[in-house]
Motif scaffolding. Sequence first.
Motif, PDB file in Angstrom:
ATOM      1  N   ALA A  96       0.968  -1.400   0.252  1.00 12.95           N
ATOM      2  CA  ALA A  96      -0.272   0.360   0.344  1.00 12.95           C
ATOM      3  C   ALA A  96       1.085   0.914   0.000  1.00 12.95           C
ATOM      4  O   ALA A  96       0.611   2.363  -0.576  1.00 12.95           O
ATOM      5  CB  ALA A  96      -0.701   0.131   0.982  1.00 12.95           C
ATOM      6  N   ARG A  97       2.233   1.055   0.915  1.00 15.41           N
ATOM      7  CA  ARG A  97       2.895   2.137   0.159  1.00 15.41           C
ATOM      8  C   ARG A  97       3.453   2.762  -0.730  1.00 15.41           C
ATOM      9  O   ARG A  97       3.152   3.449  -0.739  1.00 15.41           O
ATOM     10  CB  ARG A  97       3.614   1.979   1.921  1.00 15.41           C
ATOM     11  CG  ARG A  97       3.768   2.455   3.463  1.00 15.41           C
ATOM     12  CD  ARG A  97       5.002   2.048   4.037  1.00 15.41           C
ATOM     13  NE  ARG A  97       4.313   2.214   5.289  1.00 15.41           N
ATOM     14  CZ  ARG A  97       5.801   3.105   6.574  1.00 15.41           C
ATOM     15  NH1 ARG A  97       7.055   2.671   6.034  1.00 15.41           N
ATOM     16  NH2 ARG A  97       5.451   3.421   7.667  1.00 15.41           N
ATOM     17  N   GLU A  98       3.718   1.495  -0.952  1.00 15.59           N
ATOM     18  CA  GLU A  98       4.396   1.874  -2.429  1.00 15.59           C
ATOM     19  C   GLU A  98       3.503   2.485  -3.301  1.00 15.59           C
ATOM     20  O   GLU A  98       3.908   2.976  -4.399  1.00 15.59           O
ATOM     21  CB  GLU A  98       5.133   0.378  -3.361  1.00 15.59           C
ATOM     22  CG  GLU A  98       6.092   0.042  -2.735  1.00 15.59           C
ATOM     23  CD  GLU A  98       6.905  -1.059  -2.504  1.00 15.59           C
ATOM     24  OE1 GLU A  98       7.523  -1.487  -2.245  1.00 15.59           O
ATOM     25  OE2 GLU A  98       5.774  -2.010  -3.285  1.00 15.59           O
ATOM     26  N   ALA A  99       2.213   1.677  -3.616  1.00 14.27           N
ATOM     27  CA  ALA A  99       1.237   2.261  -4.225  1.00 14.27           C
ATOM     28  C   ALA A  99       1.184   3.754  -4.099  1.00 14.27           C
ATOM     29  O   ALA A  99       1.315   4.603  -5.106  1.00 14.27           O
ATOM     30  CB  ALA A  99      -0.197   1.561  -3.778  1.00 14.27           C
ATOM     31  N   MET A 100       0.479   4.299  -2.798  1.00 13.56           N
ATOM     32  CA  MET A 100       0.539   5.715  -2.363  1.00 13.56           C
ATOM     33  C   MET A 100       1.533   6.334  -2.903  1.00 13.56           C
ATOM     34  O   MET A 100       2.502   7.901  -3.366  1.00 13.56           O
ATOM     35  CB  MET A 100       0.535   5.979  -0.841  1.00 13.56           C
ATOM     36  CG  MET A 100      -0.747   5.298  -0.412  1.00 13.56           C
ATOM     37  SD  MET A 100      -2.497   6.708  -1.700  1.00 13.56           S
ATOM     38  CE  MET A 100      -3.531   5.684  -0.325  1.00 13.56           C
ATOM     39  N   LEU A 101       3.395   6.171  -2.815  1.00 14.69           N
ATOM     40  CA  LEU A 101       4.391   6.670  -3.218  1.00 14.69           C
ATOM     41  C   LEU A 101       3.951   6.639  -4.865  1.00 14.69           C
ATOM     42  O   LEU A 101       4.781   7.955  -5.859  1.00 14.69           O
ATOM     43  CB  LEU A 101       5.542   5.795  -3.252  1.00 14.69           C
ATOM     44  CG  LEU A 101       6.220   5.925  -1.759  1.00 14.69           C
ATOM     45  CD1 LEU A 101       7.004   4.531  -1.917  1.00 14.69           C
ATOM     46  CD2 LEU A 101       6.337   6.936  -1.595  1.00 14.69           C
ATOM     47  N   ASN A 102       3.597   5.999  -6.239  1.00 20.23           N
ATOM     48  CA  ASN A 102       3.244   5.806  -6.768  1.00 20.23           C
ATOM     49  C   ASN A 102       2.575   7.156  -7.581  1.00 20.23           C
ATOM     50  O   ASN A 102       2.199   7.686  -8.540  1.00 20.23           O
ATOM     51  CB  ASN A 102       2.956   4.346  -7.471  1.00 20.23           C
ATOM     52  CG  ASN A 102       2.187   4.392  -9.236  1.00 20.23           C
ATOM     53  OD1 ASN A 102       1.170   4.321  -9.503  1.00 20.23           O
ATOM     54  ND2 ASN A 102       3.384   4.781  -9.859  1.00 20.23           N
ATOM     55  N   LEU A 103       1.144   6.548  -6.932  1.00 18.62           N
ATOM     56  CA  LEU A 103       0.359   7.799  -7.154  1.00 18.62           C
ATOM     57  C   LEU A 103       0.700   9.272  -6.770  1.00 18.62           C
ATOM     58  O   LEU A 103       0.603  10.614  -7.368  1.00 18.62           O
ATOM     59  CB  LEU A 103      -0.641   7.486  -5.819  1.00 18.62           C
ATOM     60  CG  LEU A 103      -2.069   8.744  -5.935  1.00 18.62           C
ATOM     61  CD1 LEU A 103      -2.665   8.476  -6.670  1.00 18.62           C
ATOM     62  CD2 LEU A 103      -2.406   9.424  -4.471  1.00 18.62           C
ATOM     63  N   LEU A 104       2.069   9.315  -5.978  1.00 12.94           N
ATOM     64  CA  LEU A 104       1.975  11.241  -5.813  1.00 12.94           C
ATOM     65  C   LEU A 104       3.438  11.020  -5.753  1.00 12.94           C
ATOM     66  O   LEU A 104       4.354  12.650  -6.194  1.00 12.94           O
ATOM     67  CB  LEU A 104       2.487  10.970  -3.844  1.00 12.94           C
ATOM     68  CG  LEU A 104       1.282  10.370  -3.241  1.00 12.94           C
ATOM     69  CD1 LEU A 104       1.514  10.682  -1.600  1.00 12.94           C
ATOM     70  CD2 LEU A 104      -0.115  11.999  -3.562  1.00 12.94           C
ATOM     71  N   ALA A 105       4.245  10.117  -7.479  1.00 10.51           N
ATOM     72  CA  ALA A 105       5.635  10.687  -8.319  1.00 10.51           C
ATOM     73  C   ALA A 105       5.730  11.169  -7.102  1.00 10.51           C
ATOM     74  O   ALA A 105       7.579  11.703  -7.811  1.00 10.51           O
ATOM     75  CB  ALA A 105       4.809  11.349  -9.040  1.00 10.51           C
ATOM     76  N   LYS A 106       6.409  10.335  -6.149  1.00  9.06           N
ATOM     77  CA  LYS A 106       7.287  10.302  -5.234  1.00  9.06           C
ATOM     78  C   LYS A 106       8.742   9.662  -5.046  1.00  9.06           C
ATOM     79  O   LYS A 106       9.199   9.212  -6.233  1.00  9.06           O
ATOM     80  CB  LYS A 106       7.581   9.847  -3.619  1.00  9.06           C
ATOM     81  CG  LYS A 106       6.153  10.673  -2.664  1.00  9.06           C
ATOM     82  CD  LYS A 106       6.312  12.050  -2.320  1.00  9.06           C
ATOM     83  CE  LYS A 106       5.491  12.824  -1.726  1.00  9.06           C
ATOM     84  NZ  LYS A 106       5.855  14.218  -1.099  1.00  9.06           N
ATOM     85  N   ARG A 107       9.773  10.105  -5.138  1.00 15.11           N
ATOM     86  CA  ARG A 107      11.698   9.906  -5.474  1.00 15.11           C
ATOM     87  C   ARG A 107      10.910   8.284  -5.590  1.00 15.11           C
ATOM     88  O   ARG A 107      12.080   8.367  -6.057  1.00 15.11           O
ATOM     89  CB  ARG A 107      11.950  10.676  -4.497  1.00 15.11           C
ATOM     90  CG  ARG A 107      14.009   9.819  -4.692  1.00 15.11           C
ATOM     91  CD  ARG A 107      14.686  10.788  -3.914  1.00 15.11           C
ATOM     92  NE  ARG A 107      14.600  10.369  -3.289  1.00 15.11           N
ATOM     93  CZ  ARG A 107      14.855  11.123  -1.681  1.00 15.11           C
ATOM     94  NH1 ARG A 107      15.779  11.126  -1.718  1.00 15.11           N
ATOM     95  NH2 ARG A 107      15.276   9.704  -0.073  1.00 15.11           N
ATOM     96  N   ASP A 108      11.071   7.774  -4.617  1.00 16.31           N
ATOM     97  CA  ASP A 108      10.904   6.355  -3.605  1.00 16.31           C
ATOM     98  C   ASP A 108      10.422   5.085  -4.583  1.00 16.31           C
ATOM     99  O   ASP A 108      10.059   4.491  -3.981  1.00 16.31           O
ATOM    100  CB  ASP A 108      11.859   6.402  -2.295  1.00 16.31           C
ATOM    101  CG  ASP A 108      12.553   7.390  -1.563  1.00 16.31           C
ATOM    102  OD1 ASP A 108      13.392   7.320  -3.003  1.00 16.31           O
ATOM    103  OD2 ASP A 108      12.326   7.718  -0.611  1.00 16.31           O
ATOM    104  N   ASP A 109       9.411   5.675  -5.169  1.00 13.82           N
ATOM    105  CA  ASP A 109       8.159   5.215  -5.886  1.00 13.82           C
ATOM    106  C   ASP A 109       9.179   4.040  -7.201  1.00 13.82           C
ATOM    107  O   ASP A 109       9.715   4.623  -7.797  1.00 13.82           O
ATOM    108  CB  ASP A 109       6.909   6.021  -7.683  1.00 13.82           C
ATOM    109  CG  ASP A 109       6.817   5.093  -8.140  1.00 13.82           C
ATOM    110  OD1 ASP A 109       6.056   3.709  -7.436  1.00 13.82           O
ATOM    111  OD2 ASP A 109       6.814   5.344  -8.865  1.00 13.82           O
ATOM    112  N   PRO A 110       9.019   2.927  -6.156  1.00 12.12           N
ATOM    113  CA  PRO A 110       9.885   1.805  -6.987  1.00 12.12           C
ATOM    114  C   PRO A 110       9.692   1.422  -8.914  1.00 12.12           C
ATOM    115  O   PRO A 110       9.837   1.055  -9.162  1.00 12.12           O
ATOM    116  CB  PRO A 110       9.516   0.438  -6.690  1.00 12.12           C
ATOM    117  CG  PRO A 110       8.428   0.904  -5.948  1.00 12.12           C
ATOM    118  CD  PRO A 110       8.192   2.274  -5.595  1.00 12.12           C
ATOM    119  N   ASN A 111       7.636   1.957  -9.073  1.00  5.05           N
ATOM    120  CA  ASN A 111       7.821   1.802 -10.393  1.00  5.05           C
ATOM    121  C   ASN A 111       8.559   2.532 -11.407  1.00  5.05           C
ATOM    122  O   ASN A 111       9.019   2.174 -12.596  1.00  5.05           O
ATOM    123  CB  ASN A 111       6.314   2.133 -10.694  1.00  5.05           C
ATOM    124  CG  ASN A 111       5.447   1.054  -9.798  1.00  5.05           C
ATOM    125  OD1 ASN A 111       4.813  -0.296 -10.279  1.00  5.05           O
ATOM    126  ND2 ASN A 111       4.844   1.091  -8.409  1.00  5.05           N
TER     127      ASN A 111
END
Lengths: 341, 325
Positions: A96-111
């Motif tokens: 869920a954390r990664e999904a949120m990082l992705n949504l927010l285009a954060k630096r650590d989004d693994p996608n």
Amino acid sequence: MAATRATRPPRSQKTIDEYLLSEQQLEDMYYHMLLARKLNERMLALNRQGRAPFVIAGAGQEAAQVGAAMALRKGTDYLAPYYRDLGMNLVFGMTAREAMLNLLAKRDDPNSHGRQMPSHWGNTARKVVTQSSVVTTQFLHAAGIGLAAKLRKDPIVVMACCGEGSTSRGDFHEALNFASIHRLPVIFFVQNNGYAITEKNEKEMAVEHVADRKRAYNMQGAVVDGMDAIAVYQTVRPAVDEARKGGGPHLIEAKCYRLWPHSSDDDDSRYRTKNELEEWSLKDPIKLFRERVESDGIFPRGDLDEIEARVEEEIREAAQWALMQPDPAPEDALGFVYKEL
Amino acid sequence: MTALTAIEAVRTALDEALAADDRVFILGEDVEAGGVFRATEGLRARYGERVIDSPLAESSIIGVCIGAAHYGLRPVAEIQFADFIHAGFDQLCSEASRWSYRTLGDAHLPMVVRTAWGGGVHGGQHHSQSIEAYYAHMPGIKVVAPSFPADYRSLLHAAIADPNPVLFLEHKRTYRLFRQEMDGAPAETRIGKARVTRQGGDLTIFAYGLMLHESLAAAETLSGEGTECTVVDLLTLNPLDRETILDSARATGKVLIVHEDTLTGGLGGEIAAIIAEHAFEYLDAPIRRVAGPDIPPIPFHHAMEDFFMPNRDKIASAARELAAY
């Protein structure tokens, strides 16, 4: 909850056998479907609050996604998803954390570390193939992975996903043709959600089912009720097993319904009626699943509430955490254009 | 080793790469039978299922190679004529070129797309074109265009060893133009390096592909007239070797860029811009370009084709004017 359930025998062994799924798998199924839906709901809320620029969701397709992904071997099989496949990615290990990082285009989004729009998945370690906004290109990538595995004699399976709108593109034809010529271990999994943005099926194709096209490629295939996660699993799992043994590709069409507008920027009241939406909402795949497993006696009524509570807490924590994570620096736009020798 | 033509050098490199690394495989139209230019002749018999005929579908060829490269193999695609590669433009430019970028290098694509390009073969509008500018514009794809047989061999090895997508352009007219001695192992070559092929103090000609040979012929003619030209073989079109380009422009102060591609939007514009931005003070004359005219390339009738194609005479004439400036 798992601990208490482990202490007693399954409620209905017969039903579980018919399902081809263990009690634990059914619980996972529900958890992943619910997590996908609730994540999407939180994402849309963040979008409406002005904290997330764009949401493209899979609401209504969770059963298709989770049922199909669970038929694959995590860590061994490849997934070439499309942008609505949050549910698939969760099954493949996204948190869920990664999904949120992705949504927010954060630096650590693994996608994509903020380099692509949200829901453009990719995780090399988890064998999720990086995807772009261009639809159906990934069908050929899946065929290529299938060809490579065949050349190396690796017993893996690739699942390529798209919506029915994407099946009009040339790469759909080219990929199915290529995969069938070489009998590659690829499951082409089409989630027919009724709409390509505003266009209904009849504007996209002259056949009733996408899967009708299997005949053109001398390929196996099926149409399955995509609102029923168990039916999807039961259809996809044998296809995966066959493909792994060298049986060649399959074209599986899951009939679903896009419960939400195309994206957070779309107003679906322009092209579909409230009546239609209400009718399909009765077939909400998550509701249907819960009703079925409860009425079949797999889980006592109320037993799955605990999962709902767990999912809510997980998402609340993930969103809060992700909002605090660092953004990419502007100059992070540079770099990795080429892989260094 | 004996003297090889360019096409034999390509075949030799493919043979060597297939023998050295079982991750290498070839995918393209008619490659099992040897290909229409005979680049893969004999390889199917030697390497079996690693030399694979594709359906007549360029997006397939490139898209499938992307998947296979992602998996860890080292595909070498053959697009029979460069004119038909655009059906795979999406796969190359929307996908392959961004693979490393969008994954921060977690994934990358060690793949080569070989294709036969260029005019002067009476191939008409769709068997003659220069396609390099479209693809050299795209960060993430390396574009290589050799002219000499030995470079075909060594650069093809470098392309296959490269962890990135490489578009490997083979000019059809250079395939059997002449032979070149190649002894032993292929030279160690890096993608991204241009080469000064001929040294002269009066002006510099930048060229690649068939036009490199035409430029060398023009330089020979001019030498007889007392004008000495440097001729730079660009070899890699993306990323350009800015250092060699600027060094030579600064040394001679006069620059002529030659390509077969049509003038507007051709690579000559980029090379001229690099020089204008970074070596302006060294220039003794305006930069000149000799290129195909801005018409859909290339008309079939031989007289019109000859009219279209830059050649040694057109290059010599432009070089004379430049030298006299």
